[in-house]
Design a protein around this motif. Structure first.
Motif, short mmCIF file in Angstrom:
data_model
loop_
_atom_site.label_atom_id
_atom_site.label_comp_id
_atom_site.label_asym_id
_atom_site.label_seq_id
_atom_site.Cartn_x
_atom_site.Cartn_y
_atom_site.Cartn_z
N VAL A 182 0.42 -1.35 -0.20
CA VAL A 182 -0.28 -0.47 0.21
C VAL A 182 0.69 1.47 0.02
O VAL A 182 1.90 1.36 0.79
N VAL A 183 1.01 2.16 -0.98
CA VAL A 183 1.33 3.02 -0.97
C VAL A 183 0.50 4.32 -0.69
O VAL A 183 -0.11 4.32 -1.40
N PRO B 55 -7.87 7.72 7.08
CA PRO B 55 -7.44 6.14 6.57
C PRO B 55 -8.82 6.13 5.63
O PRO B 55 -9.25 7.54 5.65
N ALA B 56 -8.83 5.04 5.31
CA ALA B 56 -9.35 5.58 3.73
C ALA B 56 -9.85 3.14 3.61
O ALA B 56 -9.65 2.17 4.04
N LEU B 57 -11.31 3.82 4.42
CA LEU B 57 -12.80 2.33 4.76
C LEU B 57 -12.30 1.32 3.67
O LEU B 57 -12.42 0.39 3.80
N GLU B 58 -12.08 1.75 2.36
CA GLU B 58 -12.25 0.92 0.81
C GLU B 58 -11.19 0.45 1.44
O GLU B 58 -11.36 -0.84 0.76
N LEU B 59 -10.22 0.47 1.71
CA LEU B 59 -8.91 -0.29 1.94
C LEU B 59 -8.85 -0.97 2.75
O LEU B 59 -8.97 -2.36 2.63
N ALA B 60 -9.58 -0.92 3.39
CA ALA B 60 -9.78 -1.70 4.87
C ALA B 60 -10.58 -3.17 4.22
O ALA B 60 -11.05 -4.22 4.37
N LEU C 154 3.16 -1.40 3.62
CA LEU C 154 2.61 0.23 3.78
C LEU C 154 3.89 0.70 3.85
O LEU C 154 4.58 1.16 4.87
N VAL C 155 4.18 2.23 2.80
CA VAL C 155 4.83 2.28 2.82
C VAL C 155 4.28 3.86 2.25
O VAL C 155 3.17 3.84 2.10
N GLY C 156 4.94 5.88 2.86
CA GLY C 156 3.87 6.50 1.77
C GLY C 156 3.95 7.69 2.59
O GLY C 156 5.10 7.53 4.55
N LEU C 157 3.23 8.44 2.93
CA LEU C 157 3.05 10.05 4.02
C LEU C 157 1.79 10.55 4.55
O LEU C 157 0.79 9.33 4.07
N VAL D 33 -0.09 6.81 7.39
CA VAL D 33 0.12 6.03 7.15
C VAL D 33 0.17 4.99 8.59
O VAL D 33 -0.61 3.52 8.46
N LEU D 34 -0.33 5.78 9.66
CA LEU D 34 -0.66 4.74 10.68
C LEU D 34 -2.04 4.59 10.60
O LEU D 34 -1.95 3.34 11.45
N SER D 35 -2.84 5.21 10.25
CA SER D 35 -4.30 4.98 10.54
C SER D 35 -5.13 3.79 9.70
O SER D 35 -6.12 2.96 9.88
N ASN D 36 -4.29 4.08 8.27
CA ASN D 36 -4.69 2.57 7.62
C ASN D 36 -3.94 1.73 7.81
O ASN D 36 -4.07 0.69 7.50
N ALA D 37 -2.36 1.72 8.22
CA ALA D 37 -2.19 0.15 9.83
C ALA D 37 -2.88 0.11 10.26
O ALA D 37 -2.68 -1.66 10.19
N VAL D 38 -3.47 0.51 11.29
CA VAL D 38 -4.31 0.61 12.08
C VAL D 38 -5.78 -0.68 11.14
O VAL D 38 -5.88 -1.33 11.82
#
Length: 177
Positions: A8-9, A102-107, A120-123, A129-134
């Motif tokens: 996930v970029v 964060p992106a609910l669509e990603l989850a 996960l990488v990026g900004l 990054v933290l919120s999408n990792a969670v």
């Protein structure tokens, strides 16, 4: 996607690198992120790009009132992916526009698949990054969630380190620290 890996970029967009919210050090991630994308493509793994995506009314939104800097306005130059990273995006890659951190669509996507790992990488490390990792951890509790510390950064070094600490505390694997 049984047993495959997902990269996930997160929001490696011009406005976060050298635009409205750009910061020193963000540009130096470009070649490392681009190489990682190529590695995943070459292995036949899945790559997802998230795009921080706002509309012209951004400054009137809750986020805009708390962070009053117009950025990543859909269709603007600042909304586009940055540098070599942009050149590595392939037609088959999934692109997700998200209106907040964060992106609910990603989850939802991760939940539907059976990934062995999600990297996960990026900004920005302590925000998107933290919120999408969670969310990834919640969506795939048995997958290894990996954050490459050499491929993420923040405008605030102390918050960057705290974010990496928190992700480790949440049983995520932080590499290249």
């Amino acid at each position: 996607m049984d047993g495959s890996r997902l990269l996930v970029v997160v929001d490696y967009q011009k406005d976060f690198v050298n635009g409205a919210l750009g910061f020193a050090g963000a540009e130096s991630l470009d070649l490392r992120i681009a190489a990682k994308i190529k590695e995943y493509h070459d292995a036949g793994d899945v790559v997802v790009f998230t795009y921080d995506t706002h509309r012209k009314n951004y400054l009137k939104t809750q986020e805009g009132r708390k962070l009053p800097v117009a950025h990543c306005i859909c269709g603007s130059e600042g909304w586009e992916l940055y540098g070599e990273t942009a050149k590595q995006r392939a037609q088959e890659d999934i692109c997700i526009q998200k209106p907040t951190f964060p992106a609910l669509e990603l989850a939802d996507y991760i939940t539907e698949e059976d990934f062995e790992s999600v990297e996960l990488v990026g900004l920005v490390s302590h925000m998107c990054v933290l919120s999408n990792a969670v969310l990834a951890k919640a969506a795939a509790p048995e997958a290894e969630i990996i954050i490459d510390a050499q491929c993420t950064a923040s405008f605030d070094g102390a918050l960057h380190e705290k974010a990496l600490d928190l992700m480790e505390a949440l049983q995520m694997t932080v590499i290249n620290r």
